[in-house]
Design a protein around this motif. Structure first.
Motif, mmCIF file in Angstrom:
data_model
loop_
_atom_site.group_PDB
_atom_site.id
_atom_site.type_symbol
_atom_site.label_atom_id
_atom_site.label_comp_id
_atom_site.label_asym_id
_atom_site.label_seq_id
_atom_site.Cartn_x
_atom_site.Cartn_y
_atom_site.Cartn_z
ATOM 1 N N VAL A 1 -9.713 13.579 -49.079
ATOM 2 C CA VAL A 1 -9.395 12.979 -50.385
ATOM 3 C C VAL A 1 -9.999 11.572 -50.465
ATOM 4 O O VAL A 1 -10.616 11.206 -51.466
ATOM 5 N N ILE A 2 -9.854 10.816 -49.411
ATOM 6 C CA ILE A 2 -10.396 9.445 -49.375
ATOM 7 C C ILE A 2 -11.920 9.499 -49.497
ATOM 8 O O ILE A 2 -12.528 8.718 -50.244
ATOM 9 N N GLY B 1 -14.491 8.058 -52.535
ATOM 10 C CA GLY B 1 -15.687 7.242 -52.326
ATOM 11 C C GLY B 1 -16.847 7.715 -53.170
ATOM 12 O O GLY B 1 -17.660 6.905 -53.614
ATOM 13 N N GLN B 2 -16.914 9.002 -53.424
ATOM 14 C CA GLN B 2 -17.977 9.549 -54.257
ATOM 15 C C GLN B 2 -17.675 9.387 -55.737
ATOM 16 O O GLN B 2 -18.580 9.371 -56.556
ATOM 17 N N ALA B 3 -16.402 9.248 -56.079
ATOM 18 C CA ALA B 3 -16.008 9.129 -57.483
ATOM 19 C C ALA B 3 -16.101 7.686 -57.981
ATOM 20 O O ALA B 3 -16.319 7.452 -59.161
ATOM 21 N N VAL B 4 -15.925 6.743 -57.087
ATOM 22 C CA VAL B 4 -15.873 5.331 -57.489
ATOM 23 C C VAL B 4 -17.260 4.741 -57.540
ATOM 24 O O VAL B 4 -18.117 4.971 -56.789
ATOM 25 N N ARG C 1 -10.967 22.270 -48.720
ATOM 26 C CA ARG C 1 -12.248 21.551 -48.607
ATOM 27 C C ARG C 1 -12.706 21.069 -49.969
ATOM 28 O O ARG C 1 -12.681 21.802 -50.947
ATOM 29 N N MET C 2 -13.124 19.822 -50.012
ATOM 30 C CA MET C 2 -13.639 19.258 -51.251
ATOM 31 C C MET C 2 -15.060 19.780 -51.490
ATOM 32 O O MET C 2 -15.867 19.821 -50.583
ATOM 33 N N ARG C 3 -15.309 20.175 -52.732
ATOM 34 C CA ARG C 3 -16.649 20.612 -53.111
ATOM 35 C C ARG C 3 -17.000 19.996 -54.456
ATOM 36 O O ARG C 3 -16.176 19.322 -55.069
ATOM 37 N N VAL C 4 -18.212 20.220 -54.908
ATOM 38 C CA VAL C 4 -18.665 19.650 -56.173
ATOM 39 C C VAL C 4 -17.725 20.091 -57.284
ATOM 40 O O VAL C 4 -17.335 21.256 -57.357
ATOM 41 N N VAL D 1 0.447 13.567 -50.043
ATOM 42 C CA VAL D 1 -0.854 13.042 -49.622
ATOM 43 C C VAL D 1 -1.535 12.304 -50.773
ATOM 44 O O VAL D 1 -2.018 11.175 -50.607
ATOM 45 N N LEU D 2 -1.565 12.912 -51.945
ATOM 46 C CA LEU D 2 -2.243 12.283 -53.081
ATOM 47 C C LEU D 2 -1.538 11.010 -53.542
ATOM 48 O O LEU D 2 -2.194 10.025 -53.883
#
Length: 137
Positions: A129-130, A134-137, A27-30, A71-72
């Motif tokens: 990951v996608i 979206g949060q990084a760009v 799971r992606m987290r901060v 995947v990456l």
């Protein structure tokens, strides 16, 4: 009778732990608590993407690392300006300790300036990951 009770309790605890770990795994987290962790190309040993960078910490014998790599690489190939950099955790132990990498694979999502915005311990799903990109760009 007490042996049976102990067995049931141990089984319940192990099952709960396994379910929680499976739910949390990948799971992606901060990325960093204060948003100040920044990595450079020199530290990573690879280029930063113009929009974002997917950093994977792996080890040689890590089975989930192979699937994570696929995947990456696939996501980086789909999104323009995104690079995928793989770091050998054993060879870069000091960096792994500084970033608090405790297991492999661990994935960091960096923005264009190299700031860690998201992270996942374990194998992340492609959709996650996608979304993190979206949060990084």
């Amino acid at each position: 009778m007490t042996g049976l009770v102990v067995c049931v309790v141990v089984l319940a605890v192990a099952t709960t732990f396994g379910l929680l770990r499976a739910w949390h795994d990948g799971r992606m987290r901060v990325g960093s608590k204060d948003g100040t962790v920044r990595l450079s190309e020199a530290e990573l040993g690879g280029p930063l993407g113009s929009r974002a960078t997917l950093v994977q910490f792996s080890t040689v014998f890590c089975q989930p690392c192979r699937a994570t790599r696929r995947v990456l690489a696939e996501v980086a190939g789909m999104v323009e300006g995104v690079e995928h950099v793989e770091v050998d955790t054993e060879a870069r132990l000091e960096l792994a300790r500084r970033l608090e990498i405790r297991r492999t694979p661990t994935v960091l999502v960096l923005d264009a300036d190299g700031r860690v915005v998201r992270r996942a311990a374990g194998q992340p799903r492609k959709a996650d990951v996608i979304a993190a990109l979206g949060q990084a760009v």
